[in-house]
Design a protein around this motif. Structure first.
Motif, PDB file in Angstrom:
ATOM      1  N   GLN A  55      -3.136 -64.047  19.597  1.00  0.00           N
ATOM      2  CA  GLN A  55      -4.187 -63.762  20.156  1.00  0.00           C
ATOM      3  C   GLN A  55      -4.180 -65.190  21.163  1.00  0.00           C
ATOM      4  O   GLN A  55      -4.282 -66.199  20.820  1.00  0.00           O
ATOM      5  CB  GLN A  55      -5.569 -63.643  19.571  1.00  0.00           C
ATOM      6  N   ILE A  56      -4.653 -64.730  22.412  1.00  0.00           N
ATOM      7  CA  ILE A  56      -5.050 -65.723  23.524  1.00  0.00           C
ATOM      8  C   ILE A  56      -6.171 -65.030  24.025  1.00  0.00           C
ATOM      9  O   ILE A  56      -6.151 -64.035  24.663  1.00  0.00           O
ATOM     10  CB  ILE A  56      -3.807 -65.805  24.559  1.00  0.00           C
ATOM     11  N   ASP A  57      -7.077 -65.949  24.269  1.00  0.00           N
ATOM     12  CA  ASP A  57      -8.579 -65.629  24.607  1.00  0.00           C
ATOM     13  C   ASP A  57      -8.707 -64.215  23.908  1.00  0.00           C
ATOM     14  O   ASP A  57      -9.072 -64.513  22.772  1.00  0.00           O
ATOM     15  CB  ASP A  57      -8.785 -65.371  26.223  1.00  0.00           C
ATOM     16  N   ASN A  58      -9.420 -63.056  24.684  1.00  0.00           N
ATOM     17  CA  ASN A  58      -9.520 -62.068  24.147  1.00  0.00           C
ATOM     18  C   ASN A  58      -8.633 -60.841  24.114  1.00  0.00           C
ATOM     19  O   ASN A  58      -8.980 -59.895  23.789  1.00  0.00           O
ATOM     20  CB  ASN A  58     -11.124 -61.630  24.645  1.00  0.00           C
ATOM     21  N   ASP A 114       0.854 -52.995  20.185  1.00  0.00           N
ATOM     22  CA  ASP A 114      -0.261 -52.794  19.826  1.00  0.00           C
ATOM     23  C   ASP A 114      -1.180 -53.852  20.450  1.00  0.00           C
ATOM     24  O   ASP A 114      -1.003 -54.996  19.817  1.00  0.00           O
ATOM     25  CB  ASP A 114      -0.719 -52.523  18.657  1.00  0.00           C
ATOM     26  N   VAL A 115      -1.718 -53.714  21.680  1.00  0.00           N
ATOM     27  CA  VAL A 115      -2.592 -54.951  22.274  1.00  0.00           C
ATOM     28  C   VAL A 115      -4.141 -54.185  22.407  1.00  0.00           C
ATOM     29  O   VAL A 115      -4.322 -53.165  22.898  1.00  0.00           O
ATOM     30  CB  VAL A 115      -1.748 -54.945  23.836  1.00  0.00           C
ATOM     31  N   TYR A 116      -4.927 -55.133  22.101  1.00  0.00           N
ATOM     32  CA  TYR A 116      -6.279 -54.953  22.131  1.00  0.00           C
ATOM     33  C   TYR A 116      -6.790 -55.885  22.907  1.00  0.00           C
ATOM     34  O   TYR A 116      -6.638 -57.132  22.894  1.00  0.00           O
ATOM     35  CB  TYR A 116      -6.845 -54.866  20.455  1.00  0.00           C
ATOM     36  N   ILE A 117      -8.114 -55.606  23.452  1.00  0.00           N
ATOM     37  CA  ILE A 117      -9.096 -56.406  24.230  1.00  0.00           C
ATOM     38  C   ILE A 117     -10.132 -56.542  23.257  1.00  0.00           C
ATOM     39  O   ILE A 117     -11.019 -55.665  22.848  1.00  0.00           O
ATOM     40  CB  ILE A 117      -9.475 -55.901  25.597  1.00  0.00           C
ATOM     41  N   THR A 118     -10.476 -57.759  22.703  1.00  0.00           N
ATOM     42  CA  THR A 118     -11.456 -57.862  21.604  1.00  0.00           C
ATOM     43  C   THR A 118     -12.809 -57.781  21.933  1.00  0.00           C
ATOM     44  O   THR A 118     -13.498 -57.620  21.289  1.00  0.00           O
ATOM     45  CB  THR A 118     -11.205 -58.991  20.610  1.00  0.00           C
ATOM     46  N   SER A 142     -14.616 -56.877  25.585  1.00  0.00           N
ATOM     47  CA  SER A 142     -14.627 -56.359  26.884  1.00  0.00           C
ATOM     48  C   SER A 142     -15.611 -57.030  27.722  1.00  0.00           C
ATOM     49  O   SER A 142     -15.590 -57.136  28.943  1.00  0.00           O
ATOM     50  CB  SER A 142     -14.678 -54.715  27.038  1.00  0.00           C
ATOM     51  N   ALA A 143     -16.795 -57.389  27.017  1.00  0.00           N
ATOM     52  CA  ALA A 143     -17.688 -58.037  28.083  1.00  0.00           C
ATOM     53  C   ALA A 143     -17.153 -59.286  28.727  1.00  0.00           C
ATOM     54  O   ALA A 143     -17.465 -59.802  29.903  1.00  0.00           O
ATOM     55  CB  ALA A 143     -18.985 -58.324  27.183  1.00  0.00           C
ATOM     56  N   SER A 144     -16.414 -60.036  27.782  1.00  0.00           N
ATOM     57  CA  SER A 144     -15.839 -61.435  28.349  1.00  0.00           C
ATOM     58  C   SER A 144     -14.805 -61.114  29.424  1.00  0.00           C
ATOM     59  O   SER A 144     -14.764 -61.841  30.657  1.00  0.00           O
ATOM     60  CB  SER A 144     -15.226 -62.122  27.239  1.00  0.00           C
TER      61      SER A 144
END
Length: 123
Positions: free
Chosen positions: A82-85, A102-106, A108-110
Motif C-alpha cells: 500500500q502507498i497512501d490509499n 486486485d487493487v483497491y482505493i481504501t 475514496s474521500a482522500s
C-alpha cells in the motif's frame, strides 16, 4: 485537459509500477530481509516465498537468519502492498511472471480531496 479519472488512474498506475519494481528486485534471501522493513508492506508476517524447490511457504516457516544471504528466491507473494490509499492485494512474482490484479482505493474521500486540491472537479 486531464480528467479526475485520469488523475486517479495515474496514481494507481504509479503504485502498480512501484510494486512491480519491488517484486522484480527480490532475488535473494538478502532482499527478503530488506523487504521486512519496507514501510509499504502490510502484514510482513504473511509474506510467502519459494526457496529452491520448496514451493511457496510462509516466511515464518523459515529461520530466515540461518539462510545464506545469497540463497535464490524463486517466488514471493506479499499479503498487502500500500502507498497512501491505494492497496494491492496479494501481489506476486513467481519465477519471472508478475501477478497484480486486485487493487483497491481504501479511502475514496482522500482521493476526492487530492483531486479537488489538484484543481479538478469531483463529480
Amino acid at each position: 485537459m486531464i480528467s479526475s479519472f485520469d488523475f486517479v488512474s495515474e496514481r494507481v498506475e504509479s503504485v502498480l509500477q512501484e510494486c512491480s519494481n519491488l517484486l522484480r528486485s527480490i532475488k535473494t534471501v538478502s532482499d527478503i530481509k530488506r523487504l521486512m522493513y519496507n514501510r509499504n508492506i502490510l502484514n510482513t508476517d504473511r509474506i510467502s516465498v519459494s526457496i529452491g524447490n520448496s514451493g511457496l511457504k510462509n516466511i515464518m516457516e523459515y529461520d530466515i537468519d540461518d539462510l545464506p544471504d545469497t540463497e535464490k528466491i524463486d517466488g514471493v507473494v506479499i499479503d498487502r502492498y500500500q502507498i497512501d490509499n491505494i492497496r494491492v492485494i496479494s501481489p506476486a512474482r513467481i519465477d519471472n511472471e508478475l501477478y497484480l490484479k486486485d487493487v483497491y482505493i481504501t479511502d475514496s474521500a482522500s482521493i476526492n480531496n487530492a483531486i479537488a486540491n489538484s484543481g479538478f472537479a469531483v463529480c
